[in-house]
Design a protein around this motif. Structure first.
Motif, mmCIF file in Angstrom:
data_model
loop_
_atom_site.group_PDB
_atom_site.id
_atom_site.type_symbol
_atom_site.label_atom_id
_atom_site.label_comp_id
_atom_site.label_asym_id
_atom_site.label_seq_id
_atom_site.Cartn_x
_atom_site.Cartn_y
_atom_site.Cartn_z
ATOM 1 N N SER A 1 0.815 -1.194 0.000
ATOM 2 C CA SER A 1 0.000 0.000 0.000
ATOM 3 C C SER A 1 0.861 1.262 0.000
ATOM 4 O O SER A 1 1.995 1.269 0.462
ATOM 5 N N ASP A 2 0.306 2.356 -0.517
ATOM 6 C CA ASP A 2 0.992 3.648 -0.482
ATOM 7 C C ASP A 2 0.932 4.274 0.903
ATOM 8 O O ASP A 2 1.659 5.225 1.183
ATOM 9 N N ILE B 1 5.450 1.641 13.405
ATOM 10 C CA ILE B 1 5.359 0.352 14.083
ATOM 11 C C ILE B 1 4.149 0.381 15.024
ATOM 12 O O ILE B 1 3.983 1.312 15.808
ATOM 13 N N GLY B 2 3.297 -0.622 14.926
ATOM 14 C CA GLY B 2 2.125 -0.731 15.794
ATOM 15 C C GLY B 2 0.906 0.019 15.301
ATOM 16 O O GLY B 2 -0.126 -0.002 15.950
ATOM 17 N N GLU B 3 0.999 0.692 14.156
ATOM 18 C CA GLU B 3 -0.121 1.462 13.625
ATOM 19 C C GLU B 3 -0.694 0.786 12.380
ATOM 20 O O GLU B 3 -0.070 -0.090 11.802
ATOM 21 N N GLY B 4 -1.864 1.238 11.969
ATOM 22 C CA GLY B 4 -2.486 0.781 10.736
ATOM 23 C C GLY B 4 -3.469 -0.351 10.976
ATOM 24 O O GLY B 4 -3.546 -0.909 12.065
ATOM 25 N N PRO B 5 -4.224 -0.652 9.940
ATOM 26 C CA PRO B 5 -5.197 -1.738 10.063
ATOM 27 C C PRO B 5 -4.484 -3.084 10.169
ATOM 28 O O PRO B 5 -3.335 -3.234 9.750
ATOM 29 N N ALA B 6 -5.177 -4.046 10.724
ATOM 30 C CA ALA B 6 -4.620 -5.399 10.825
ATOM 31 C C ALA B 6 -4.543 -6.009 9.434
ATOM 32 O O ALA B 6 -5.383 -5.754 8.581
ATOM 33 N N THR B 7 -3.521 -6.796 9.219
ATOM 34 C CA THR B 7 -3.361 -7.510 7.965
ATOM 35 C C THR B 7 -3.014 -8.959 8.288
ATOM 36 O O THR B 7 -2.333 -9.232 9.275
ATOM 37 N N ARG B 8 -3.515 -9.871 7.495
ATOM 38 C CA ARG B 8 -3.226 -11.285 7.717
ATOM 39 C C ARG B 8 -1.874 -11.636 7.114
ATOM 40 O O ARG B 8 -1.553 -11.240 6.009
#
Length: 94
Positions: free
Chosen positions: A2-3, A8-15
Protein backbone atom coordinates in the motif's frame (compact mmCIF):
# COMPACT_ATOMS: atom_id res chain seq x y z
CA UNK A 1 2.21 -2.95 -0.92
CA UNK A 2 0.00 0.00 0.00
CA UNK A 3 0.99 3.65 -0.48
CA UNK A 4 -0.08 4.31 3.12
CA UNK A 5 2.80 4.73 5.54
CA UNK A 6 2.35 3.49 9.10
CA UNK A 7 4.64 3.51 12.10
CA UNK A 8 5.36 0.35 14.08
CA UNK A 9 2.12 -0.73 15.79
CA UNK A 10 -0.12 1.46 13.63
CA UNK A 11 -2.49 0.78 10.74
CA UNK A 12 -5.20 -1.74 10.06
CA UNK A 13 -4.62 -5.40 10.83
CA UNK A 14 -3.36 -7.51 7.96
CA UNK A 15 -3.23 -11.28 7.72
CA UNK A 16 0.18 -12.92 7.39
CA UNK A 17 1.30 -16.50 7.47
CA UNK A 18 3.65 -17.33 10.33
CA UNK A 19 5.40 -20.60 11.04
CA UNK A 20 6.50 -21.30 14.62
CA UNK A 21 7.82 -24.36 16.37
CA UNK A 22 4.85 -26.17 17.93
CA UNK A 23 6.35 -25.83 21.40
CA UNK A 24 6.53 -22.05 21.01
CA UNK A 25 2.95 -21.85 19.73
CA UNK A 26 1.74 -24.03 22.63
CA UNK A 27 3.58 -21.86 25.16
CA UNK A 28 1.97 -18.71 23.72
CA UNK A 29 -1.51 -20.29 23.81
CA UNK A 30 -0.96 -21.35 27.44
CA UNK A 31 0.28 -17.87 28.35
CA UNK A 32 -2.41 -15.74 26.68
CA UNK A 33 -5.07 -18.06 25.29
CA UNK A 34 -6.09 -18.72 21.70
CA UNK A 35 -7.98 -15.44 21.24
CA UNK A 36 -5.02 -13.23 22.20
CA UNK A 37 -2.39 -15.16 20.22
CA UNK A 38 -2.07 -12.61 17.39
CA UNK A 39 -1.91 -9.64 19.77
CA UNK A 40 0.84 -11.35 21.76
CA UNK A 41 2.91 -12.09 18.65
CA UNK A 42 2.40 -8.54 17.31
CA UNK A 43 3.53 -7.01 20.62
CA UNK A 44 6.60 -9.27 20.73
CA UNK A 45 7.57 -8.34 17.17
CA UNK A 46 7.08 -4.63 17.91
CA UNK A 47 9.39 -4.92 20.94
CA UNK A 48 11.99 -6.64 18.78
CA UNK A 49 11.78 -3.94 16.10
CA UNK A 50 12.11 -1.20 18.73
CA UNK A 51 15.17 -2.93 20.16
CA UNK A 52 16.75 -3.19 16.71
CA UNK A 53 16.13 0.51 16.09
CA UNK A 54 17.84 1.41 19.35
CA UNK A 55 20.73 -0.97 18.63
CA UNK A 56 21.23 0.61 15.19
CA UNK A 57 21.19 4.11 16.65
CA UNK A 58 23.61 3.26 19.44
CA UNK A 59 26.04 1.51 17.07
CA UNK A 60 25.98 4.52 14.75
CA UNK A 61 26.47 6.95 17.64
CA UNK A 62 29.39 4.95 19.05
CA UNK A 63 31.05 4.77 15.60
CA UNK A 64 30.88 8.56 15.40
CA UNK A 65 31.58 9.52 19.04
CA UNK A 66 33.11 6.55 20.86
CA UNK A 67 31.67 4.38 23.62
CA UNK A 68 28.80 5.80 25.70
CA UNK A 69 29.67 6.25 29.39
CA UNK A 70 27.45 4.93 32.19
CA UNK A 71 26.46 8.51 33.06
CA UNK A 72 25.48 9.17 29.43
CA UNK A 73 23.51 5.91 29.37
CA UNK A 74 21.55 6.94 32.48
CA UNK A 75 20.77 10.33 30.96
CA UNK A 76 19.71 8.72 27.67
CA UNK A 77 17.33 6.38 29.52
CA UNK A 78 15.77 9.39 31.24
CA UNK A 79 15.38 11.28 27.96
CA UNK A 80 13.86 8.25 26.19
CA UNK A 81 11.47 7.58 29.07
CA UNK A 82 10.29 11.19 29.06
CA UNK A 83 10.05 11.49 25.26
CA UNK A 84 8.18 8.26 24.71
CA UNK A 85 5.85 8.86 27.65
CA UNK A 86 4.86 12.18 26.04
CA UNK A 87 4.76 10.98 22.44
CA UNK A 88 3.38 7.50 23.04
CA UNK A 89 5.25 6.45 19.90
CA UNK A 90 8.61 5.09 18.77
CA UNK A 91 10.59 6.37 15.78
CA UNK A 92 10.46 4.44 12.53
CA UNK A 93 13.29 2.11 11.56
CA UNK A 94 15.84 3.55 9.16
Amino acid sequence: MSDDSYQIGEGPATRVSLSLPEGTADAIRKQVGKREFSAFVAAALERELHGQILDEYLADYERRHGQVSEQEQARARQVFDEAFAEEGQWPAAS
